[in-house]
Design an enzyme around this catalytic site. Sequence first.
Site, PDB file in Angstrom:
ATOM      1  CG  ASN A 176      40.713  49.540  37.100  1.00 14.63           C
ATOM      2  OD1 ASN A 176      40.027  49.228  38.076  1.00 14.63           O
ATOM      3  ND2 ASN A 176      40.423  49.155  35.888  1.00 14.63           N
TER       4      ASN A 176
ATOM      5  N   GLY B 144      37.868  42.582  39.705  1.00 14.63           N
ATOM      6  CA  GLY B 144      39.294  42.304  39.798  1.00 14.63           C
ATOM      7  C   GLY B 144      39.718  41.290  38.756  1.00 14.63           C
ATOM      8  CB  SER B 145      42.850  39.447  38.377  1.00 18.41           C
ATOM      9  OG  SER B 145      42.919  38.795  39.619  1.00 18.41           O
TER      10      SER B 145
ATOM     11  N   PRO C 273      41.930  35.206  38.125  1.00 23.39           N
ATOM     12  CG  PRO C 273      44.254  34.940  37.950  1.00 23.39           C
ATOM     13  CD  PRO C 273      43.124  35.796  37.479  1.00 23.39           C
TER      14      PRO C 273
ATOM     15  CD  GLU D 155      31.188  43.586  35.863  1.00 27.51           C
ATOM     16  OE1 GLU D 155      31.897  43.521  34.847  1.00 27.51           O
ATOM     17  OE2 GLU D 155      29.951  43.620  35.824  1.00 27.51           O
TER      18      GLU D 155
ATOM     19  CB  CYS E 164      38.532  45.639  32.992  1.00 27.71           C
ATOM     20  SG  CYS E 164      37.147  46.781  33.149  1.00 27.71           S
TER      21      CYS E 164
HETATM   22  P1  NAD Z   1      43.026  41.569  42.005  1.00 27.86           P
HETATM   23  O1  NAD Z   1      42.215  40.405  41.583  1.00 27.86           O
HETATM   24  O2  NAD Z   1      44.437  41.372  42.334  1.00 27.86           O
HETATM   25  O3  NAD Z   1      42.370  42.266  43.294  1.00 27.86           O
HETATM   26  C1  NAD Z   1      41.041  42.741  43.291  1.00 27.86           C
HETATM   27  C2  NAD Z   1      40.538  42.816  44.718  1.00 27.86           C
HETATM   28  O4  NAD Z   1      40.434  41.510  45.254  1.00 27.86           O
HETATM   29  C3  NAD Z   1      41.444  43.597  45.667  1.00 27.86           C
HETATM   30  O5  NAD Z   1      40.635  44.362  46.533  1.00 27.86           O
HETATM   31  C4  NAD Z   1      42.172  42.490  46.406  1.00 27.86           C
HETATM   32  O6  NAD Z   1      42.631  42.888  47.676  1.00 27.86           O
HETATM   33  C5  NAD Z   1      41.069  41.451  46.531  1.00 27.86           C
HETATM   34  N1  NAD Z   1      41.521  40.072  46.720  1.00 27.86           N
HETATM   35  C6  NAD Z   1      42.658  39.501  46.265  1.00 27.86           C
HETATM   36  N2  NAD Z   1      42.695  38.194  46.623  1.00 27.86           N
HETATM   37  C7  NAD Z   1      41.541  37.949  47.293  1.00 27.86           C
HETATM   38  C8  NAD Z   1      40.992  36.784  47.924  1.00 27.86           C
HETATM   39  N3  NAD Z   1      41.622  35.612  47.910  1.00 27.86           N
HETATM   40  N4  NAD Z   1      39.798  36.907  48.523  1.00 27.86           N
HETATM   41  C9  NAD Z   1      39.120  38.076  48.522  1.00 27.86           C
HETATM   42  N5  NAD Z   1      39.596  39.213  47.972  1.00 27.86           N
HETATM   43  C10 NAD Z   1      40.794  39.145  47.356  1.00 27.86           C
HETATM   44  O7  NAD Z   1      42.857  42.658  40.847  1.00 27.86           O
HETATM   45  P2  NAD Z   1      43.556  44.089  40.718  1.00 27.86           P
HETATM   46  O8  NAD Z   1      44.992  43.882  40.367  1.00 27.86           O
HETATM   47  O9  NAD Z   1      43.195  44.927  41.891  1.00 27.86           O
HETATM   48  O10 NAD Z   1      42.781  44.705  39.468  1.00 27.86           O
HETATM   49  C11 NAD Z   1      43.143  44.455  38.147  1.00 27.86           C
HETATM   50  C12 NAD Z   1      42.209  43.439  37.521  1.00 27.86           C
HETATM   51  O11 NAD Z   1      40.864  43.853  37.689  1.00 27.86           O
HETATM   52  C13 NAD Z   1      42.413  43.298  36.014  1.00 27.86           C
HETATM   53  O12 NAD Z   1      42.387  41.950  35.662  1.00 27.86           O
HETATM   54  C14 NAD Z   1      41.204  44.024  35.437  1.00 27.86           C
HETATM   55  O13 NAD Z   1      40.830  43.574  34.167  1.00 27.86           O
HETATM   56  C15 NAD Z   1      40.155  43.738  36.460  1.00 27.86           C
HETATM   57  N6  NAD Z   1      39.083  44.728  36.423  1.00 27.86           N
HETATM   58  C16 NAD Z   1      37.873  44.354  35.895  1.00 27.86           C
HETATM   59  C17 NAD Z   1      36.850  45.284  35.799  1.00 27.86           C
HETATM   60  C18 NAD Z   1      35.510  44.898  35.217  1.00 27.86           C
HETATM   61  O14 NAD Z   1      34.556  45.635  35.415  1.00 27.86           O
HETATM   62  N7  NAD Z   1      35.397  43.795  34.514  1.00 27.86           N
HETATM   63  C19 NAD Z   1      37.043  46.585  36.235  1.00 27.86           C
HETATM   64  C20 NAD Z   1      38.281  46.929  36.767  1.00 27.86           C
HETATM   65  C21 NAD Z   1      39.298  45.987  36.853  1.00 27.86           C
END
Ligand code: NAD
Length: 529
Positions: free
Chosen positions: A181, A256-257, A259, A278, A312
């Site tokens: 994002n 990221g997310s 999970p 985060e 997020c």
């Molecule tokens: P995601 O968790 O699907 O992916 C995030 C990153 O992790 C990607 O680069 C992905 O390739 C990598 N990834 C996925 N599985 C992995 C694994 N098993 N091992 C290592 N890396 C792995 O999230 P997304 O769909 O890219 O982003 C959306 C999410 O991010 C939402 O839940 C949002 O709230 C969160 N987010 C949080 C913040 C914050 O600062 N708190 C900021 C932006 C987004």
Amino acid sequence: MMLLRLAVSPRSRVAAPLSAAARTLSSGSVDISVPLNFWAGQRRTSRDKCNKENVYEPATGRVLCHLGPCGAAEVDQAVKAAKLAFEPWSKLSGMERARVMIEAAHIIESRREEIAETEVVNNGKSITEARLDVDSARLCIEYYAGLASTLAGQHVQLPGGSFAYTRREPLGVCAGIGAWNYPFQIAAWKSAPALACGNSMVFKPSPVTPVTAVLLAEIYMQAGAPEGLFNVVQGGQETGSFLCHHPDVAKVSFTGSIPTGQKIMEMASKGVKPVTLELGGKSPLIIFQDSDLENAVRGALMANFLSQGQVCSNGTRVFVQREILSEFVEEVVRRTQAIAIGDPLLESTRMGALVSRPHLEKVLYFVEKAKEEGATVLCGGERFVPADPTLRGGYYMTPCVLGDCTDEMTCVKEEIFGPVMSVLSFETEEEVLQRANDTTMGLAAGVFTRDVARAHRVVEQLKAGSCFINNYNITPVEVPFGGFKMSGIGRERLDADFYTTANVSRDERENENSSSDHFSIHPPQVHTT
Ligand code: NAD
């Protein structure tokens, strides 16, 4: 690795629709026909020719390029390059590191338009927002450049005239893993503190938005960083897990997310590595009946529709005190319907495209589910097809306001990560506080009221990392950012704590800032806990 030369239209200056062939960058074209991995000072091609994935332009749905993921050997090369760079970099004084970072910030400033346009093409957000993201990236690097020379240990006087001292030690090679994002901003927010403290970094952007992180890698090099200081490996889950498991990676900073964050923590625990997480949120926004309604409505828009709702910290559970519910809803719906959706490169656009087709489908599914569970769609929540034929394959939807929501509904409980606002009503302060905190997440929260004492009383009881008073989603780089509960561990922009081995107490500040023009609100005030 790449198919196309990235070409976008000068639509930031031209309101008339242009053909796809005319999509050329207004500030010079960015070449993505070259590889998007970067380590040891150069762009690199990944060897995996079999598992290439398409990267799309969300505004049009066209394929921008094909991305081959980095395998274990390539991740290892990137980490080795970072390890080599760590030695000389960590020996520099803070002032010397700061000089490189300040130069990088200058280069970002001079390339602001090009980086912002590239971000728009790969991410789909509006150009006005993308520019602010680039500014935030630059400011973060400047901020940490300023901190670099202040990192110091302690001198401890001991009995008998002897003394001890502590040193702040950089950790080594840090891994950064980002979401889609805020691709450029996240790369900067992760790298700036790491580099300022004397670490090097291997960064993996989301495979959905791989393009701008490599620009940052080139900018650091151009600014005088040693080869290997900031490296980029492309790929998804597997590439990310190679990074987390690598024995020479000392720390993982992840955005990221939830999970995925859980998996990152598990992997890092195998090597007893520190993590910064985060993660997601489902933040409450509380609007009391004494609030300035105009400001509260603007705040609700700001809290829900920035970046197509893919933020997020968004305040997606909008609790409105019963006395002003109908007035609030009427005004929020009227303003939501007026949001200009369309080509994100146009200055007039306020809402661009969602990041991908699967994500658009997922968000629309949440709206359907809300209807099934008894919520009322007050506006939006539908696929949007722009008039411009070149944009018809894009991933657009109309921003949605849901009424008649209850706390048990899926739209109120789960993170949708799209332009969907759920409106709930409440009677008393005590009741709303209990309901606002009734979630496993705690990234942010907001309160709108004219009663200053109540504002601070409520904020004190909200279990959230950032609490906004009479504004929302203002994230100045000097203020820490991060979540309570399952929204994460650690803080971005706290200070050097998470990239060195010494320890400090948590920060708590108020700050003033201006907000983004198109969802702007006042008076600005942020309280971060
Ligand atoms: P995601 O968790 O699907 O992916 C995030 C990153 O992790 C990607 O680069 C992905 O390739 C990598 N990834 C996925 N599985 C992995 C694994 N098993 N091992 C290592 N890396 C792995 O999230 P997304 O769909 O890219 O982003 C959306 C999410 O991010 C939402 O839940 C949002 O709230 C969160 N987010 C949080 C913040 C914050 O600062 N708190 C900021 C932006 C987004």
